[in-house]
Enzyme design. Structure first.
Site, PDB file in Angstrom:
ATOM      1  N   ASP A  25       0.821  -1.207   0.000  1.00  0.00           N
ATOM      2  CA  ASP A  25       0.000   0.000   0.000  1.00  0.00           C
ATOM      3  C   ASP A  25       0.861   1.267   0.000  1.00  0.00           C
ATOM      4  O   ASP A  25       0.544   2.253  -0.660  1.00  0.00           O
ATOM      5  CB  ASP A  25      -0.919   0.028   1.235  1.00  0.00           C
ATOM      6  N   ASP A  29       0.664   4.489  -2.384  1.00  0.00           N
ATOM      7  CA  ASP A  29       0.475   5.847  -1.873  1.00  0.00           C
ATOM      8  C   ASP A  29       1.546   6.804  -2.386  1.00  0.00           C
ATOM      9  O   ASP A  29       1.264   7.960  -2.695  1.00  0.00           O
ATOM     10  CB  ASP A  29       0.478   5.850  -0.341  1.00  0.00           C
ATOM     11  N   GLU A 111     -27.746 -15.561 -12.356  1.00  0.00           N
ATOM     12  CA  GLU A 111     -26.887 -14.605 -11.640  1.00  0.00           C
ATOM     13  C   GLU A 111     -27.468 -14.318 -10.262  1.00  0.00           C
ATOM     14  O   GLU A 111     -28.618 -14.628  -9.991  1.00  0.00           O
ATOM     15  CB  GLU A 111     -26.842 -13.259 -12.395  1.00  0.00           C
ATOM     16  N   LYS A 113     -29.016 -11.752  -7.527  1.00  0.00           N
ATOM     17  CA  LYS A 113     -29.737 -10.485  -7.546  1.00  0.00           C
ATOM     18  C   LYS A 113     -29.225  -9.656  -6.369  1.00  0.00           C
ATOM     19  O   LYS A 113     -29.593  -9.890  -5.217  1.00  0.00           O
ATOM     20  CB  LYS A 113     -31.240 -10.703  -7.437  1.00  0.00           C
ATOM     21  N   LYS A 301     -31.564 -15.309 -16.995  1.00  0.00           N
ATOM     22  CA  LYS A 301     -31.600 -14.596 -18.274  1.00  0.00           C
ATOM     23  C   LYS A 301     -31.376 -15.588 -19.408  1.00  0.00           C
ATOM     24  O   LYS A 301     -30.510 -16.468 -19.288  1.00  0.00           O
ATOM     25  CB  LYS A 301     -30.494 -13.530 -18.317  1.00  0.00           C
ATOM     26  N   CYS A 419     -33.429  -9.756  40.043  1.00  0.00           N
ATOM     27  CA  CYS A 419     -33.670 -10.849  39.106  1.00  0.00           C
ATOM     28  C   CYS A 419     -35.174 -11.074  38.963  1.00  0.00           C
ATOM     29  O   CYS A 419     -35.870 -11.234  39.964  1.00  0.00           O
ATOM     30  CB  CYS A 419     -32.982 -12.117  39.606  1.00  0.00           C
ATOM     31  N   CYS A 422     -35.852 -14.808  40.661  1.00  0.00           N
ATOM     32  CA  CYS A 422     -35.685 -15.130  42.084  1.00  0.00           C
ATOM     33  C   CYS A 422     -35.651 -13.900  42.978  1.00  0.00           C
ATOM     34  O   CYS A 422     -35.632 -14.012  44.202  1.00  0.00           O
ATOM     35  CB  CYS A 422     -34.420 -15.960  42.297  1.00  0.00           C
ATOM     36  N   CYS A 437     -27.763 -11.884  37.648  1.00  0.00           N
ATOM     37  CA  CYS A 437     -28.467 -12.216  38.875  1.00  0.00           C
ATOM     38  C   CYS A 437     -27.428 -12.776  39.835  1.00  0.00           C
ATOM     39  O   CYS A 437     -26.621 -13.631  39.467  1.00  0.00           O
ATOM     40  CB  CYS A 437     -29.541 -13.254  38.564  1.00  0.00           C
TER      41      CYS A 437
HETATM   42  S1  IVH Z   1     -30.927  -7.347 -14.950  1.00  0.00           S
HETATM   43  C1  IVH Z   1     -33.539  -5.488 -18.248  1.00  0.00           C
HETATM   44  N1  IVH Z   1     -29.374  -8.563 -13.218  1.00  0.00           N
HETATM   45  O1  IVH Z   1     -32.842  -5.869  -9.798  1.00  0.00           O
HETATM   46  C2  IVH Z   1     -32.906  -6.240 -17.129  1.00  0.00           C
HETATM   47  N2  IVH Z   1     -30.815  -6.827 -12.434  1.00  0.00           N
HETATM   48  O2  IVH Z   1     -35.746  -5.206 -11.614  1.00  0.00           O
HETATM   49  C3  IVH Z   1     -32.286  -5.341 -16.164  1.00  0.00           C
HETATM   50  N3  IVH Z   1     -30.574  -6.366 -10.017  1.00  0.00           N
HETATM   51  O3  IVH Z   1     -33.344  -2.687 -10.224  1.00  0.00           O
HETATM   52  C4  IVH Z   1     -31.949  -5.928 -14.835  1.00  0.00           C
HETATM   53  N4  IVH Z   1     -29.007  -7.863  -9.612  1.00  0.00           N
HETATM   54  O4  IVH Z   1     -30.918  -3.103 -10.091  1.00  0.00           O
HETATM   55  C5  IVH Z   1     -30.320  -7.612 -13.403  1.00  0.00           C
HETATM   56  N5  IVH Z   1     -27.905  -9.695 -11.806  1.00  0.00           N
HETATM   57  C6  IVH Z   1     -28.847  -8.743 -11.989  1.00  0.00           C
HETATM   58  C7  IVH Z   1     -29.321  -7.936 -10.939  1.00  0.00           C
HETATM   59  C8  IVH Z   1     -30.329  -6.986 -11.192  1.00  0.00           C
HETATM   60  C9  IVH Z   1     -29.769  -6.899  -9.091  1.00  0.00           C
HETATM   61  C10 IVH Z   1     -31.564  -5.312  -9.731  1.00  0.00           C
HETATM   62  C11 IVH Z   1     -31.565  -4.177 -10.703  1.00  0.00           C
HETATM   63  C12 IVH Z   1     -33.001  -3.828 -10.935  1.00  0.00           C
HETATM   64  C13 IVH Z   1     -33.761  -4.965 -10.341  1.00  0.00           C
HETATM   65  C14 IVH Z   1     -34.498  -5.723 -11.409  1.00  0.00           C
END
Ligand code: IVH
Length: 699
Positions: A25, A29, A111, A113, A301, A419, A422, A437
């Site tokens: 680091d 820096d 993926e 979310k 997807k 307590c 008791c 206690c």
């Molecule tokens: S795809 C058209 N992939 O979830 C497709 N969204 O409604 C666009 N999100 O607000 C979204 N992880 O911010 C996609 N792996 C992921 C995601 C993701 C989180 C959120 C995104 C959006 C909501 C989907």
């Protein structure tokens, strides 16, 4: 300056995105300071993609509005159980594509979310020029200055990745805060508040903290809020005909993002059909609590981009993607009462009694408030609307109170000074967080807990002796001390209410069986403060006999592995009290016995210093057996995998711990390998006649 920037970009990427720095680091820096001083001498040469621009400083009155050239849409959400949500999505996609049952399975990318906020990052000629929030999907806010402070986001695209750098590239993804960063931030906030800082507050959860940081008008403040980013989608981009990038699949596009320098989550997977999606959903559900950041589900997807185009959108949602949620880990509910529970060592714990709420997959009616300070800090009162959190197997807790929902005038919570069970004085020692206690075994709550502790499986083990029976024994007054339990006999037990003869016989037999025990189990079973299972084993191994443990002074106790001043003091206090010695003597008189031996300080401990983690089901050894074998050789057995783990022993259906081991490069053994390891040790270290084994400190 150009050269310095290139070096800083490279090392910043290794550090922030790959988490694999190649220079110390301090060296980073120094390069950074060098660039800063050149830039201050020649401000006209500062570029927007200079690493120095990450520190923030711009203060805005308001954010400018950004119109998204490609709308930022949201996706449909399935909340059903693991199989039906995935099946419904797969069926919809197949129907829309006109595929019949005979057609092969579709390939999907699955993926995580992420639970953060969507972000659009626009690059022109490879340089980050604009970052915008989603807003209403049509236009969002220009938060470029704040987003530049996120070390993981490339200020310029990496060349030589996926084809030439596109003239225009808008990458979309999620800005979020890691849980450890969130905890550290709140820790800092609390310190500021304690020091009297005005206008500071703690954050409710990582998502809110991230959203707050992104919407800071002062980017210097945003820079102090540690944010992270994962890329998952594409917005505006130069068409292929004009030199833009070309991808055939979503997966290929994610790989290109990586090559251009964006963080992409490791957990993306290409899977086949509904079955593949279900498998992914289940696998991630298992890993959810050990991920370093919050997710609220997974996203599926369609992989083939030509098929995505064919599927298109319905009512502003893509038909080719769906979010599949997990049960929420935080929910709102109301506080019905605040009770105080008494633990085995007399510790008083305030517990919020809640209107039943389904959270983290179970119905929760109690949440711990930990101690007086915590209860006060959160200022939880009867009638309040609160956020409860239950993640994994952790005890549910109250995260915070929604103050604007407070009605009525319930008083602030105060810890009782006696307590609740008791009536003995409850005191909070200086420097301690807990009230205790002082009733000791006079307190029936402590007595009950002490008996349950003694009778548990890993202590002396009295099979079938559960909470209900202990309540009865203690409440009816027939059991006042541990030895009383052994003196009850069939007659004493059978007289308890609702006790069938058969059950009484079983308990008598279980009590009889428990009398042949081991020294570590007995010592652990006594429930001495700070003396857990591991310490009890060390004490037994070191001293060999109960009398030697009871008579050891602090100095002698400090010689034992892992025994520090606190534990030594606690042992001395416990055995210094005549009534505790009396209990031990009576238990012996009742027939409790265990093998004793010589002080074993001279026995080799070949695995001393190594930490093992057990996961999954081993073919022949039970988990306890494996643990005992390892500990007998001096190894520690821990519950979770970290950089300090020496080995992971994995059996069938090993889950996230095995993944974590692979991720950290921790060696993994199966049962065979473990047994071989132990056998080799036994051969090489068994003390043979005449040979002096090494003292433990040298092994
Ligand atoms: S795809 C058209 N992939 O979830 C497709 N969204 O409604 C666009 N999100 O607000 C979204 N992880 O911010 C996609 N792996 C992921 C995601 C993701 C989180 C959120 C995104 C959006 C909501 C989907």
């Amino acid at each position: 300056m150009h050269h310095l920037r290139a070096q800083l970009h490279h090392h910043g990427y290794l550090y922030y995105t790959l988490d694999a720095p190649q220079i110390p680091d301090a060296q980073y820096d120094r390069l950074f300071k060098q660039l800063q001083s050149l830039e201050s001498a020649h401000p006209e040469l500062i570029t927007p993609d200079s690493p120095t621009q990450r520190v923030g400083g711009t203060v805005l009155d308001a954010f400018a509005t950004v119109r998204h050239r490609v709308p930022m849409l949201s996706i449909e959400t399935e909340t059903d159980t693991e199989s039906s949500g995935a099946q419904a999505f797969d069926a919809r996609v197949r129907r829309a594509l006109g595929l019949d049952d005979a057609a092969p399975a579709l390939v999907y990318v699955a993926e995580l979310k992420f639970d953060g906020l969507a972000m659009s990052l626009r690059y022109e000629q490879g340089v980050l020029v604009q970052a915008a929030t989603r807003g209403d999907g049509e236009s969002g806010e220009d938060v470029t200055a704040n987003i530049r402070t996120i070390g993981q986001i490339p200020l310029q695209l990496h060349a030589g990745g996926h084809g030439p750098i596109p003239p225009v590239l808008e990458v979309r993804g999620e800005v979020f805060m890691r849980r450890d960063d969130f905890d550290a931030l709140n820790e800092r906030q609390r310190a500021k508040i304690a020091a009297g800082a005005k206008g500071e507050k703690t954050f409710v959860n990582p998502r809110n903290a991230a959203a707050g940081a992104v919407r800071q008008l002062d980017s210097g403040i945003a820079a102090q809020r540690p944010l992270s980013f994962f890329a998952y989608g594409l917005g505006d981009v130069t068409p292929v005909s004009e030199g833009g990038p070309q991808f055939a699949t979503h997966y290929e596009m994610l790989q290109a993002f990586k090559a251009w320098g964006f963080p992409v989550a490791d957990q993306i997977a290409c899977v086949q059909g509904a079955q593949g999606l279900i498998g992914y959903h289940q696998q991630i559900a298992q890993q959810r609590d050990s991920l370093p950041f919050d997710i609220d589900g997974v996203v599926y997807k369609v992989n083939d981009l030509a098929l995505q185009a064919q599927l298109g959108f319905v009512s502003r949602q893509p038909r080719w993607a769906v979010a599949h949620k997990y049960p929420a880990q935080e929910e709102l509910t109301t506080v019905l009462a605040i009770d105080v529970q008494v633990g085995r060592t007399g510790k008083l714990t305030p517990v919020a009694k809640l209107a039943p709420v389904f959270v983290g997959g179970v119905t929760v009616t109690n949440a711990t408030l930990h101690n007086e300070d915590e209860a006060r800090r959160k200022d939880v009162r009867v009638g309040d609307t609160v956020i409860v959190r239950r993640a994994g197997d952790v005890i549910p807790e109250v995260v915070s109170v929604l103050l604007d929902k407070r009605v009525g005038d319930a008083p602030q919570f105060t810890m009782p000074h006696s307590c609740p069970v008791c009536g003995s004085d409850a005191v909070r020692e200086e420097g301690e967080a807990d009230y205790r206690c002082t009733g000791g075994l006079f307190c029936s709550a402590q007595r009950k807990q002490a008996i349950l502790h003694f009778a548990q499986r890993r202590a002396v083990e009295v099979e079938g002796l559960g909470e209900k029976l202990v309540d009865q024994m203690v409440d009816s007054g027939v059991v006042k001390t541990l030895p009383d339990m052994y003196r009850l006999g069939f007659a004493g037990l059978a007289q308890l209410e609702r006790m069938a003869d058969k059950s009484a016989q079983n308990i008598v037999a279980a009590l009889e069986a428990s009398k042949a025990t081991t020294l570590p189990r007995f010592v652990f079973g006594l429930g001495i403060r700070h003396v857990g299972e591991a310490t009890a084993k060390e004490l037994a191994r070191h001293f060999g006999s109960l009398d030697r443990i009871m008579d050891a002074n602090e100095e002698a106790l400090l010689q034992v592995n892992d025994v520090g001043p606190v534990v030594a003091h606690s042992l001395r206090t416990f055995f210094g009290q005549a009534h505790n010695r009396e209990v031990v003597a009576q238990l012996r008189a009742c027939g409790l016995h265990w093998p004793e031996g010589e002080p074993a300080a001279q026995v080799a401990q070949p695995l001393a210093g190594l930490i093992f983690v057990l996961t999954g089901t081993l073919p022949t050894l039970s988990r306890d057996q494996a643990k005992d074998l390892l500990e007998a050789q001096g190894a520690k057995v821990a519950g979770s995998v970290s950089k300090k783990t020496s080995y992971v022993v994995a059996g069938a259906e090993a889950g996230s711990k095995l993944d974590k081991a692979r991720e950290l490069g921790v060696p993994v053994l199966d049962e065979d390998a473990l047994i071989k390891l132990l056998a080799t040790l036994a051969e090489t270290t068994a003390p043979h006649p005449g040979a002096q084994t090494a003292p433990e400190s040298q092994t």
